[in-house]
Design a protein around this motif. Structure first.
Motif, short mmCIF file in Angstrom:
data_model
loop_
_atom_site.label_atom_id
_atom_site.label_comp_id
_atom_site.label_asym_id
_atom_site.label_seq_id
_atom_site.Cartn_x
_atom_site.Cartn_y
_atom_site.Cartn_z
N SER A 105 11.97 1.49 11.92
CA SER A 105 10.69 1.71 12.59
C SER A 105 10.40 3.20 12.79
O SER A 105 9.98 3.64 13.85
N VAL B 122 0.55 1.46 8.88
CA VAL B 122 0.59 2.83 8.35
C VAL B 122 0.14 2.83 6.89
O VAL B 122 -0.68 3.66 6.49
N VAL C 198 11.18 1.77 7.26
CA VAL C 198 10.57 0.55 7.78
C VAL C 198 11.54 -0.16 8.71
O VAL C 198 11.21 -0.51 9.84
N THR D 85 7.93 5.22 11.87
CA THR D 85 6.58 5.27 11.32
C THR D 85 6.03 6.68 11.16
O THR D 85 5.14 6.89 10.34
N MET E 39 1.68 7.01 16.22
CA MET E 39 2.17 8.21 15.57
C MET E 39 1.90 9.42 16.45
O MET E 39 1.01 9.41 17.28
N THR F 168 8.57 -4.45 12.84
CA THR F 168 8.76 -3.27 11.99
C THR F 168 7.89 -3.37 10.74
O THR F 168 7.31 -2.37 10.31
N SER G 261 4.16 -2.83 11.75
CA SER G 261 3.89 -1.41 12.00
C SER G 261 3.82 -0.63 10.69
O SER G 261 2.95 0.23 10.51
N ALA G 262 4.72 -0.93 9.77
CA ALA G 262 4.72 -0.25 8.47
C ALA G 262 3.46 -0.59 7.67
O ALA G 262 2.87 0.29 7.04
N LEU H 179 6.82 7.68 7.66
CA LEU H 179 6.33 6.80 6.59
C LEU H 179 5.20 7.37 5.75
O LEU H 179 5.24 7.23 4.52
#
Length: 104
Positions: A53, A97, A50, A55, A1, A90, A93-94, A58
């Motif tokens: 991607s 977060v 998501v 993020t 991020m 994806t 990564s979500a 998010l």
């Protein structure tokens, strides 16, 4: 991020017109339309973020999704489901977060 997250305030400083459009059109009109509930809009928005991607966006929308009635287990299920449609990376990564938000 990003080390410099874009909030409503920083967006207004950097790009005043985009901030105004976000407030007036996106959140003032689109999110207020009665054809979909805020909960449904959050499901759609988080799914798109998501899958694409995105993020950086998010955290805000995951918190909004919870305010709009989605439970943590529903959000986890949404992300798990998307792993098979948008790809494992994806989803992973979500989930990172989401875990960071829930463990803070």
């Amino acid at each position: 991020m990003s080390k410099f997250p874009i909030t409503r305030e920083t967006l207004a400083q950097v790009a005043p017109k985009l901030a105004a459009l976000s407030e007036e059109v996106l959140f003032g009109d689109i999110w207020q339309r009665s054809e979909l509930s805020p909960r449904d809009r959050s499901l759609i928005t988080v799914s798109a973020l998501v899958a694409l991607s995105r993020t950086e966006q998010l955290p805000y929308h995951l918190q909004l999704a919870e305010k709009n009635g989605l439970s943590g287990s529903e959000i986890t299920e949404l992300i798990t489901h998307l792993a098979f449609y948008s790809g494992w990376p994806t989803a992973a990564s979500a989930l990172a977060v989401f875990a960071q938000l829930t463990l803070e």
